[in-house]
Scaffold this active site. Structure first.
Site, PDB file in Angstrom:
ATOM      1  N   ASP A 339       0.873  -1.148   0.000  1.00 22.62           N
ATOM      2  CA  ASP A 339       0.000   0.000   0.000  1.00 22.62           C
ATOM      3  C   ASP A 339       0.925   1.217   0.000  1.00 22.62           C
ATOM      4  OD1 ASP A 339      -2.266   1.641   0.523  1.00 22.62           O
ATOM      5  OD2 ASP A 339      -1.626   1.705   2.618  1.00 22.62           O
ATOM      6  N   ASP A 522      -1.224  -0.636   5.880  1.00 23.32           N
ATOM      7  CA  ASP A 522      -1.228  -0.112   7.246  1.00 23.32           C
ATOM      8  C   ASP A 522      -2.541  -0.422   7.942  1.00 23.32           C
ATOM      9  OD1 ASP A 522      -2.589   1.634   5.665  1.00 23.32           O
ATOM     10  OD2 ASP A 522      -2.017   3.407   6.792  1.00 23.32           O
ATOM     11  N   ASP A 526      -7.361  -1.798   4.464  1.00 23.72           N
ATOM     12  CA  ASP A 526      -6.715  -2.811   3.654  1.00 23.72           C
ATOM     13  C   ASP A 526      -7.089  -4.234   4.049  1.00 23.72           C
ATOM     14  OD1 ASP A 526      -5.343  -1.086   1.981  1.00 23.72           O
ATOM     15  OD2 ASP A 526      -3.762  -0.789   3.451  1.00 23.72           O
TER      16      ASP A 526
END
Lengths: 639, 73
Positions: A339, A522, A526
């Site tokens: 990410d 993080d 996600d």
């Protein structure tokens, strides 16, 4: 069995064994050496007899205790039955097989002793990791300090942490300051300065300061407790190798025993039927060697110990592996997807370019200091604004801000805002967010803010390339920003302007193309991607429960190098497990073949080989706990 | 209800596995025994918990007479 009584057994056995051998080898005094051998045997065997009897009562026959008994008693029986009394038993060295029988028991006991010492030692290493949960906390109540169990402290109470003490519960420093050693949590060895208002995690140690911490969580929900729970539960999920060993052990022992039975009966029977004479003693003796190596101990202990040590080792690196089943896929990973925001980058804005003069910059910073937006904060933090008076601050939604600083009208925002204000400006080209600044109707310049890239991200991605792992960046951010970041850190491929479900789709596509994907996020939005990837790495500690739930590995520190370190460590753990499996099986097989091929292959060599391989496997397993060479060096967080 | 106990004195992984398997045969009981950490976790319905624990102790005493069990906070 207690260590002490085992040592006594061994000593007693050895004390009787030495004279027995002397009387046997030198004098051939059957009447003396037989009782001595028998007593020596009994000294070592008595606890084994008890255990074997207990297991047989419960219906467990193929038990190592029982097998060792059969092997050692068998040696005595062969000696007595197949040797001629006058010419063999009473001649020097006539009790050779009896000597072997005693040695089997003696070496077995010594092996067990070493084994329990080795297991105890590695348990200690693991327990040391688990010892970071404090047993008590000092809490301020009714004007004094009270020592209580940490689970009795409520949210919002003040706990007192003295220098050198471990913080029991997560919280915010209310008073005091000092250096915090969070190495037990993050693996970061460098203590970090903390002062009033800083968040501190339980499990870290206040190295020098007296701190008063206002708790923000309950003990059970605090970092240290959560972390321990994860580590403890991790061993519940078995690695594929471990499951294999458990299944294998179940068939291995009966199979080898069967082989022993065949060896004891078939060849001598064949020889006898073909008129070759009586070779029963020799073949039964060979069969006993097989019994000795039929115990799968080396595997049954060392393989789970390897994975448990591996989990402990990963924790030292600041990576919580949620189950032993994660090691293999982690090792085999071919692609690491990241990410962007908060993972590769800091997740907060700062000024990267500024074309304003020094005074103008300070005016702009003062104007922005009136606002709470992340971009405004980054500009405000860029310069000292003390003594600059600011009034009439106005937020033009989605456009920018206008404020009067020291009597000057400061306009900061998109170029459209400057157009509205009739300020002529010069276009500035950058992929990042650009703030145009007008002061008293004149264009003063631009300030470019961007989410800064963590210094460590670049190193981590370089390392991926060295290891031959493909890197991919997935982000919801704009194409231009993504391109700039990808280029800056050297990522192989990037996808921009993605919705969360599109991230999942890209991971699935990679998997469909035969790649094994690690995804590092993080962890706020996600979770679906973390769950889809072969290995999901939740970055940055135990923040969100959804992310922990969805991930396989939780990285306690916001440092991508920890992911690479954990991956390399996973590779080593799996190879140690494989070494133990293949090594022990090969050595056992070699002993079996040698025992069958070489006539009179000494029984005691078989048992030394078997006990030895078990010990070697345990010591090998303990290597999984040490991770020094993978720990990334301490680095500055930003460039 | 789930309670965790420390259990010391089991000296082989196979023995631990054997004990765990046997404990899991107690009705309505889930037992998890970790050889490496020497922890035993028992999950059973609240109303039967004491009875289950009595049985757990009895079985443990038979299979592993040297094992010492203590409840953890």
């Amino acid at each position: 069995m207690k260590k002490k009584s085992r040592i006594i057994s061994i000593a007693l056995c050895a004390a009787l064994f030495v004279p027995a051998v002397l009387f046997d080898k030198i004098g051939g005094l059957f009447a003396v050496y037989l009782p001595l051998y028998a007593l020596a045997w009994f000294a070592a065997a008595r606890t084994v007899i008890v255990k074997a009897a207990r297991n047989i009562r419960r219906g467990v026959i193929f038990d190592e205790n029982f097998l060792m008994l059969v092997a050692s008693v068998g040696a005595f029986v062969i000696n007595l039955v197949f040797s001629d009394f006058k010419t063999e038993l009473c001649a020097p060295g006539g009790g050779e097989a009896m000597m072997d029988g005693v040695l089997v028991m003696l070496l077995y006991q010594i092996g067990e002793l070493f084994q329990s010492m080795a297991v105890g030692k590695s348990r200690k290493g693991i327990k040391q990791l688990l010892s970071m949960r404090p047993d008590s906390a000092m809490v301020e109540r009714n004007g004094g300090e009270e020592e209580v169990f940490p689970d009795e402290v409520e949210i919002g109470e003040i706990i007192v942490v003295r220098p050198g003490e471990r913080i029991a519960i997560d919280g915010v420093i209310e008073s005091g300051s000092g250096y915090i050693d969070a190495s037990a949590i993050t693996g970061e060895s460098e203590p970090r300065a903390a002062t009033v208002g800083c968040e501190v995690q339980s499990g870290s140690i206040s190295t020098d300061g007296l701190l008063k911490v206002r708790t923000t969580k309950e003990f059970g929900e605090s970092t240290a407790s959560k972390m321990l729970r994860l580590v403890e539960e991790a061993s519940d999920k078995k690695a594929a190798q471990e499951t294999f060993i458990t299944k294998f052990a179940k068939v291995y022992t009966p199979l080898v025993c069967l082989a022993a039975l065949i060896v004891a009966i078939v060849p001598p029977l064949a020889v006898m039927l073909s008129g070759g004479g009586n070779v029963w003693g020799q073949w039964i003796y060979t069969a006993l060697s097989l019994l000795v190596v039929s115990c799968p101990c080396a595997l049954v202990i060392s393989v789970p110990l390897t994975f448990f040590g591996g989990i402990g080792g990963a924790a030292k690196l600041g990576a919580l592996v949620k189950g032993a089943d994660a090691f293999s896929p982690f090792r085999r990973a071919t692609v690491i997807a990241f990410d962007k925001t908060g993972t590769i980058t800091e997740g907060k804005f700062s000024v990267v370019e500024c074309t304003l003069g020094e005074l103008d910059t300070r005016l702009a910073a003062a104007a922005e200091s009136m606002f709470n937006h992340p971009i405004a904060k980054s500009v405000a933090a860029y310069r000292e604004t003390d003594g600059l008076e600011c009034e009439n601050a106005e937020d033009i939604a989605g456009m920018g801000i206008i404020a009067t600083v020291c009597g000057k009208r400061v306009v900061i925002g998109k170029k459209e805002l400057l157009e509205c204000e009739n300020v002529e400006y010069v276009e500035y080209s950058t992929p990042y967010t650009t703030l145009y600044v007008g002061i008293d109707g004149q264009f003063a310049g631009v300030i470019v803010v961007a989410d800064t890239i963590k210094q460590t991200s670049r190193t981590a991605i370089e390392e991926c390339r060295r290891l031959g792992i493909k890197t991919v960046m997935l982000t919801g951010d704009r194409e231009e920003v993504a391109a700039a970041v990808a280029k800056s850190v050297g990522i192989d491929e990037y996808f921009a302007e993605l919705l969360p479900e599109e991230k999942v789709a890209i991971v699935k596509n990679l998997q469909a193309a035969g790649e094994r994907v690690v995804f590092c996020g993080d962890g706020i939005n996600d979770a679906p991607t973390l769950a889809t990837a072969d290995i999901g790495c939740a970055m940055g500690g135990l923040g969100s429960d959804a992310a922990i739930e969805a991930s396989d590995v939780v990285i306690m520190k916001d440092d991508l190098r920890s992911v690479i370190a954990a991956k390399r460590h996973a590779g080593r753990v799996v190879s140690i497990a494989m070494q133990n499996i293949i090594g022990s099986l090969l050595i056992k097989l070699a002993i079996m073949i040698l025992a069958i091929v070489i006539a009179d292959f000494p029984l005691w060599i078989a048992i030394i080989g078997d006990v030895g391989v078990c010990l070697v496997a345990i010591f090998n397993a303990m290597r999984a706990l040490s991770v020094k060479k993978y720990a990334p060096p301490a680095a500055k967080q930003t460039e | 209800m789930t309670k965790t106990y420390s259990i010391e004195g089991i000296d082989c992984a196979n023995c631990a596995k054997r004990l765990e398997d046997t404990l899991n045969k107690i009705p309505q009981t889930q037992a998890r025994l970790s050889f490496a950490t020497e922890r035993l976790k028992i999950t059973a319905p609240d109303e039967h918990f004491d009875a289950v624990m009595k049985e757990v102790r009895r079985v443990t005493k038979i299979l592993e007479p040297d094992a010492v069990m203590a409840e953890l906070r």
